[in-house]
Design an enzyme around this catalytic site. Sequence first.
Site, PDB file in Angstrom:
ATOM      1  N   ASP A  86     -15.175  66.643  65.524  1.00 47.42           N
ATOM      2  CA  ASP A  86     -14.549  65.854  66.584  1.00 47.42           C
ATOM      3  C   ASP A  86     -13.071  66.209  66.664  1.00 47.42           C
ATOM      4  O   ASP A  86     -12.334  66.030  65.701  1.00 47.42           O
ATOM      5  CB  ASP A  86     -14.718  64.356  66.311  1.00 47.42           C
ATOM      6  N   ARG A 122     -10.996  65.033  69.177  1.00 52.19           N
ATOM      7  CA  ARG A 122     -10.328  64.139  70.123  1.00 52.19           C
ATOM      8  C   ARG A 122      -9.125  63.432  69.501  1.00 52.19           C
ATOM      9  O   ARG A 122      -9.051  63.224  68.301  1.00 52.19           O
ATOM     10  CB  ARG A 122     -11.332  63.104  70.647  1.00 52.19           C
TER      11      ARG A 122
END
Length: 381
Positions: free
Chosen positions: A294, A296
């Site tokens: 991930d 983000r």
Amino acid sequence: MRQAERAIFDLRRGMPVLLRDDAGDTLIAPIEGFGTAALEEARALAGSAPALVLSRHRLASLGVDVSDVSATQHFDSAQAPGFPLLTQFALGRSSAMPKAPRLAPVPSSAAERAGLLLMRHAQLVPAALAFAVGAGQADAVVQHLAEGSLLVVKVASAIELCESGPGQLKRVSDARVPLANLGDSRFVLFREEDGVREHVAIVLGERENWADAVPVRVHSSCLTGDIFGSQRCDCGAQLRNSLAAICSMGGGVLLYLAQEGRGIGLANKLRAYRLQDEGLDTIDADQVIGFSKDERDYRIAQQMLDDLGIQRIELLTNNPEKVSALRKAGIDVVSRRALYGQLNDHNQHYLRTNRVLKISGSPSVSSPLGKIDFENRPLSP
């Protein structure tokens, strides 16, 4: 910092940039958008063979463990591989790797590490070609800089740009947008300081009717799922269901973030899809390309909520890690409400992978509907 921001656009065009610090000059070039002719031009300008800078995630997929964000593979000048082989080292599966030359990377220099960070920031393949500029090449480099065909960036500025997060968002424009079956909404557009990405807050309902803890969905963009109805994920269903849920709760906000593919960008997401078609799950596919599970950054969401004057939220998500990430970004998540996607033959493996990844988080955030059984609910990206 401004030069570092300009470097992002040069790299996305497949052009090299010059990184400079006390250790000397290093010509940094992307794997993506480069080619054999460009490789030879860069090699002639720098007067050295290319080194290959790879992320620790990419190296892990090749069976090489490193502790830093990157490591660098140097090659003998007389036997430096051509561009196709360099690309294979940067993107190919381990099962297809050539036996020679064998990868034995060493810790990256500050310039090499900065180069890799710039690739990630530009959402390019996280691999960089690094050419140490020889002492005899100073005049040629000066000429390119004077002609404007080469951009010079301080290594410290490049690292600061990439490690400081998205920078200050700018609120650019807003307008009323009526949505089918939902009534009026207001779209508020925000742009990141470097101009690369834009994010939208979709404001539903009247502010005076909102709950004290404002219903909020933080939704990462998914072109394939949200717009075209791809069945490889449940993003489109999550988006539509969350908008309907927010309206049913008296209104609130959906933050639509330009963080395609968990932050790796659309091009890299499609590369990952091809690897998934070869049998890899979504996490392993991202690692082969060079990314973590991930990428983000939810500090964007925090800035958007601040601008909208929202301090306390009820988060609409099935993902307990998102609750933790938003709290870490400074958002007061009071409670959490589950959403439901749609299971089909194409997204079952994807959702199972997400479930295994995310149930390790503790379901400690309560919801008006009670605690959620993560073991038996497919989780959204």
